[in-house]
Each structure stands twice: as structure tokens, then as C-alpha cells.
Write an enzyme that holds these catalytic residues in place. Structure first.
Site, PDB file in Angstrom:
ATOM      1  CB  SER A  20      -0.867  -0.031   1.262  1.00 41.87           C
ATOM      2  OG  SER A  20      -1.367   1.241   1.553  1.00 41.87           O
ATOM      3  CD  GLU A  31      -2.040   5.290   4.697  1.00 38.82           C
ATOM      4  OE1 GLU A  31      -1.725   5.399   5.887  1.00 38.82           O
ATOM      5  OE2 GLU A  31      -2.376   6.261   4.007  1.00 38.82           O
ATOM      6  CE1 TYR A  39      -4.075  -1.686   5.597  1.00 37.63           C
ATOM      7  CE2 TYR A  39      -3.017   0.333   4.844  1.00 37.63           C
ATOM      8  CZ  TYR A  39      -3.634  -0.869   4.569  1.00 37.63           C
ATOM      9  OH  TYR A  39      -3.807  -1.257   3.258  1.00 37.63           O
TER      10      TYR A  39
END
Ligand code: F7E
Length: 325
Positions: A127, A129, A151
């Protein structure tokens, strides 16, 4: 016939990927939780229309035994590991379960593949992120990681596990570093769907306001239907590798809000309220991906751009709300 295993088959990406692979003539298997199989009407709404064409297995990312048995039974040719606790905000509320489930789940699947189906090609849903605290500019496969949430941390670990299984054991394992990708099938907790669903309810007179957090955050939003094709393409190359999948554009949450409301003929300023409860302890302020490696290696490009995506989601939610009420 090639056998495919998808974890998280009932999620947004799992549903588009299954449709795509069924069209290619693959035999599609998916792992879902037992509760989902028991309540398909509510839990499997995204794949309701293809349930007869796929095979579901009940399993959990928390149980190595369940994943081991499924891999043993199917011996897949390709595995797409999409399942995760994927809501960033929630990962701050329950750090431990996010980190345990996401990291161990990835490790369990990889270990089972290494043991039982070492020729299976593996895709990991990494991701954007992972980049987290970035300065202005585009992120590519060489950009440093600085995750800003449990996460994001769990995804960095999953990325490293995937790369290590490739380097240490010769597994054909790829990381897809996907930037935000949305669709009418997006979960309602994510900001895009939260906005478009609220717009539809306000338009129909069913709601009066929309409470949001940081409107200045910038994201590179693409269409999930485009992104699942990139997942498949990664696994069709001669060598396993890692790829950024993005649109190369960035927009603020506020831009999304303005466009979504105006598309429905509404003035956003009358309805949107800022609520500090939706701010995160650490924010990822800006993301924008450089997908040129994917274009160069396998000709992938996004087909749906920001404006089209927002309108598609608003139109879909207007239709849903109209049909329901
Ligand atoms: O937030 C801001 C929020 O929750 C986007 C996941 O798929 O993409 C997704 O992660 C931005 C953030 O997605 C609200 O602060 C403002 O800056 O839609 P989101 P995300 O956190 O970017 C990545 C690539 C993934 O891998 C993740 O799994 O919007 N924001 N107000 C808000 N966000 C939410 N959810 N709700 C608000 O009210």
C-alpha cells in the site's frame, strides 16, 4: 484450467478481480470468514452475482491451520493475498489486532505456499500507506518508507516478508504498491464512499449533514477495476518484482467533496461539518504515485481519472439510495 486463490475475495478488489479472472476462464477460489458464508445476503453483497461461479472456503488470517488446509486442498497456480484489516483509522484504535492479523496472515499464507505449492505465483496487496510521511513529489518503487499508522507498519512488514520469500526461497512473489483505489463497491467507512453516499442521502432528503475530518489531506485516487488488472499483469511477467500502481495525480479531500456535491447539484458548504473525531493521531498528508515502471514493463495505465471516478461513485449511490427508499 488455472486455479486461483484470493484472500479477501468478498472485498472491493476481490470482487473486481474475480470477475476479471472468471472472464479469462480461470477457476476461482476465495477465502472468507465462516460468518460471511452463513450470512451471504449482507456479507457477500459484492460477489452475490458470481457466487455460483466461484468456490468459497471458510478460513481466517488468524489461523495458520485453516490457511494451510485450503492451500493444501487447492494447490493454486496463483494466489492474490488481498485480505487485511484495511481501515487506517481503526488501526489506531486496535493496534494489536491490526498488526497481528495483517502481518501473521501474510506470513501464514506465504509459509503454506512455500511448503505445499512452491510454484504458485503470489501477489501481496502492499500500500501507498507505507510511504507515509512524504515530501511533495511522486513516490516510486525506490522511495523510502515512513509509515504513519499501525496499518502502514503492518504493510511494510508484509512487503518485506513477500520480498524475502522471493529472495530466500525463490517464490514468484510480487508486491503491488497500490495507491488509494475506489469504486461504487468501496466500504462506507472510507472517505470517498462516505462522501458519495452522504451526497446521495442529502439529495434525497434523508440526511442533513456530513461530518468529516481533515479536508486538506491529498490522495492519489484511482479506480479499483483498473487496479486489479495490474495485479494480474504483475504475475504474468517473466520475473517477480514490485510495482507502484497509481494515477500520478493528487487531490484534496475537499476537492472530492466539492465535486461530489456539485455533481448532485448541491452546495457542499451547507452540509459539511468538520469533526475532530475523524482526525488521525498521525496523518499522511500527501500521496502521489509514479506508475511509469508498470507502464514500461507491462503497458499498464489508469483509464479512469479523478473527475470520472467521483461522478461514477455519486451516480451509483444516487441509484442505490433511490432504489432503497
Ligand atoms: O482516508 C481523510 C483521512 O480512510 C483518506 C485504504 O484503502 O488507501 C486507504 O487508506 C483521507 C485521509 O483512506 C475523513 O484523514 C477526512 O487522509 O479513505 P481513507 P486511507 O487512509 O488513505 C490506502 C492506500 C490503503 O491501503 C488503505 O487500506 O481522508 N479523511 N475525513 C477522512 N477519512 C475517513 N475515512 N473518514 C473521514 O471522515
Amino acid at each position: 484450467m488455472k486455479k486461483i486463490l484470493i484472500t479477501g475475495i468478498d472485498g472491493q478488489d476481490g470482487s473486481y478481480l474475480s470477475e476479471f479472472l472468471l472472464k479469462k476462464g480461470y477457476q476461482v477460489h476465495g477465502i472468507v470468514r465462516r460468518v460471511a458464508i452463513e450470512d451471504p445476503e449482507h456479507q457477500l453483497w459484492r460477489i452475490k452475482h458470481i457466487l455460483k461461479k466461484i468456490t468459497l472456503h471458510s478460513g481466517s488470517l488468524e489461523s495458520f491451520a485453516s490457511l494451510f488446509k485450503i492451500v493444501q486442498r487447492i494447490k493454486p497456480d496463483e494466489c492474490y493475498h488481498l485480505a487485511a484489516q484495511s481501515f487506517v483509522s481503526y488501526s489506531f484504535e486496535d493496534e494489536f489486532s491490526t498488526i497481528n492479523t495483517n502481518i501473521n496472515g501474510t506470513h501464514y499464507i506465504l509459509a503454506a505456499i512455500k511448503e505445499l505449492a512452491p510454484r504458485c505465483k503470489f501477489y501481496f496487496a502492499a500500500s501507498s500507506e507505507m510511504f507515509g510521511k512524504v515530501k511533495e513529489g511522486l513516490q516510486n518503487e525506490n522511495s523510502p518508507f515512513h509509515p504513519r499508522s499501525p496499518y502502514g507498519i503492518s504493510k511494510v512488514a508484509g512487503f518485506d516478508l513477500t520480498r524475502n520469500y522471493r529472495e530466500a526461497y525463490g517464490i514468484f512473489a510480487c508486491n503491488g504498491i497500490l495507491f488509494n483505489h475506489e469504486s461504487p463497491r468501496r466500504g462506507f467507512e472510507f472517505v470517498t464512499r462516505k462522501i458519495t453516499h452522504a451526497v446521495a442521502k442529502i439529495k434525497m432528503g434523508l440526511s442533513k449533514e456530513l461530518r468529516l475530518g481533515n479536508l486538506n489531506a491529498k490522495r492519489d485516487w484511482g479506480f479499483s477495476g483498473d487496479y486489479v488488472k495490474a495485479m494480474w499483469l504483475m504475475l504474468q511477467q517473466n520475473k517477480p518484482d514490485d510495482y507502484v500502481i497509481a494515477t500520478g495525480e493528487t487531490h484534496t479531500v475537499k476537492e472530492f467533496v466539492k465535486l461530489a456535491f456539485s455533481h448532485a447539484g448541491l452546495d457542499w458548504r451547507k452540509y459539511v461539518k468538520i469533526d475532530k473525531d475523524f482526525y488521525r493521531p498521525a496523518e499522511v498528508h500527501i500521496l502521489m504515485g509514479d506508475y511509469s515502471k508498470a507502464t514500461k514493463k507491462f503497458g499498464w495505465k489508469p483509464t479512469v481519472r479523478f473527475e470520472e471516478l467521483v461522478k461514477m461513485m455519486v451516480d451509483a449511490d444516487l441509484a442505490i439510495v433511490q432504489a432503497k427508499y
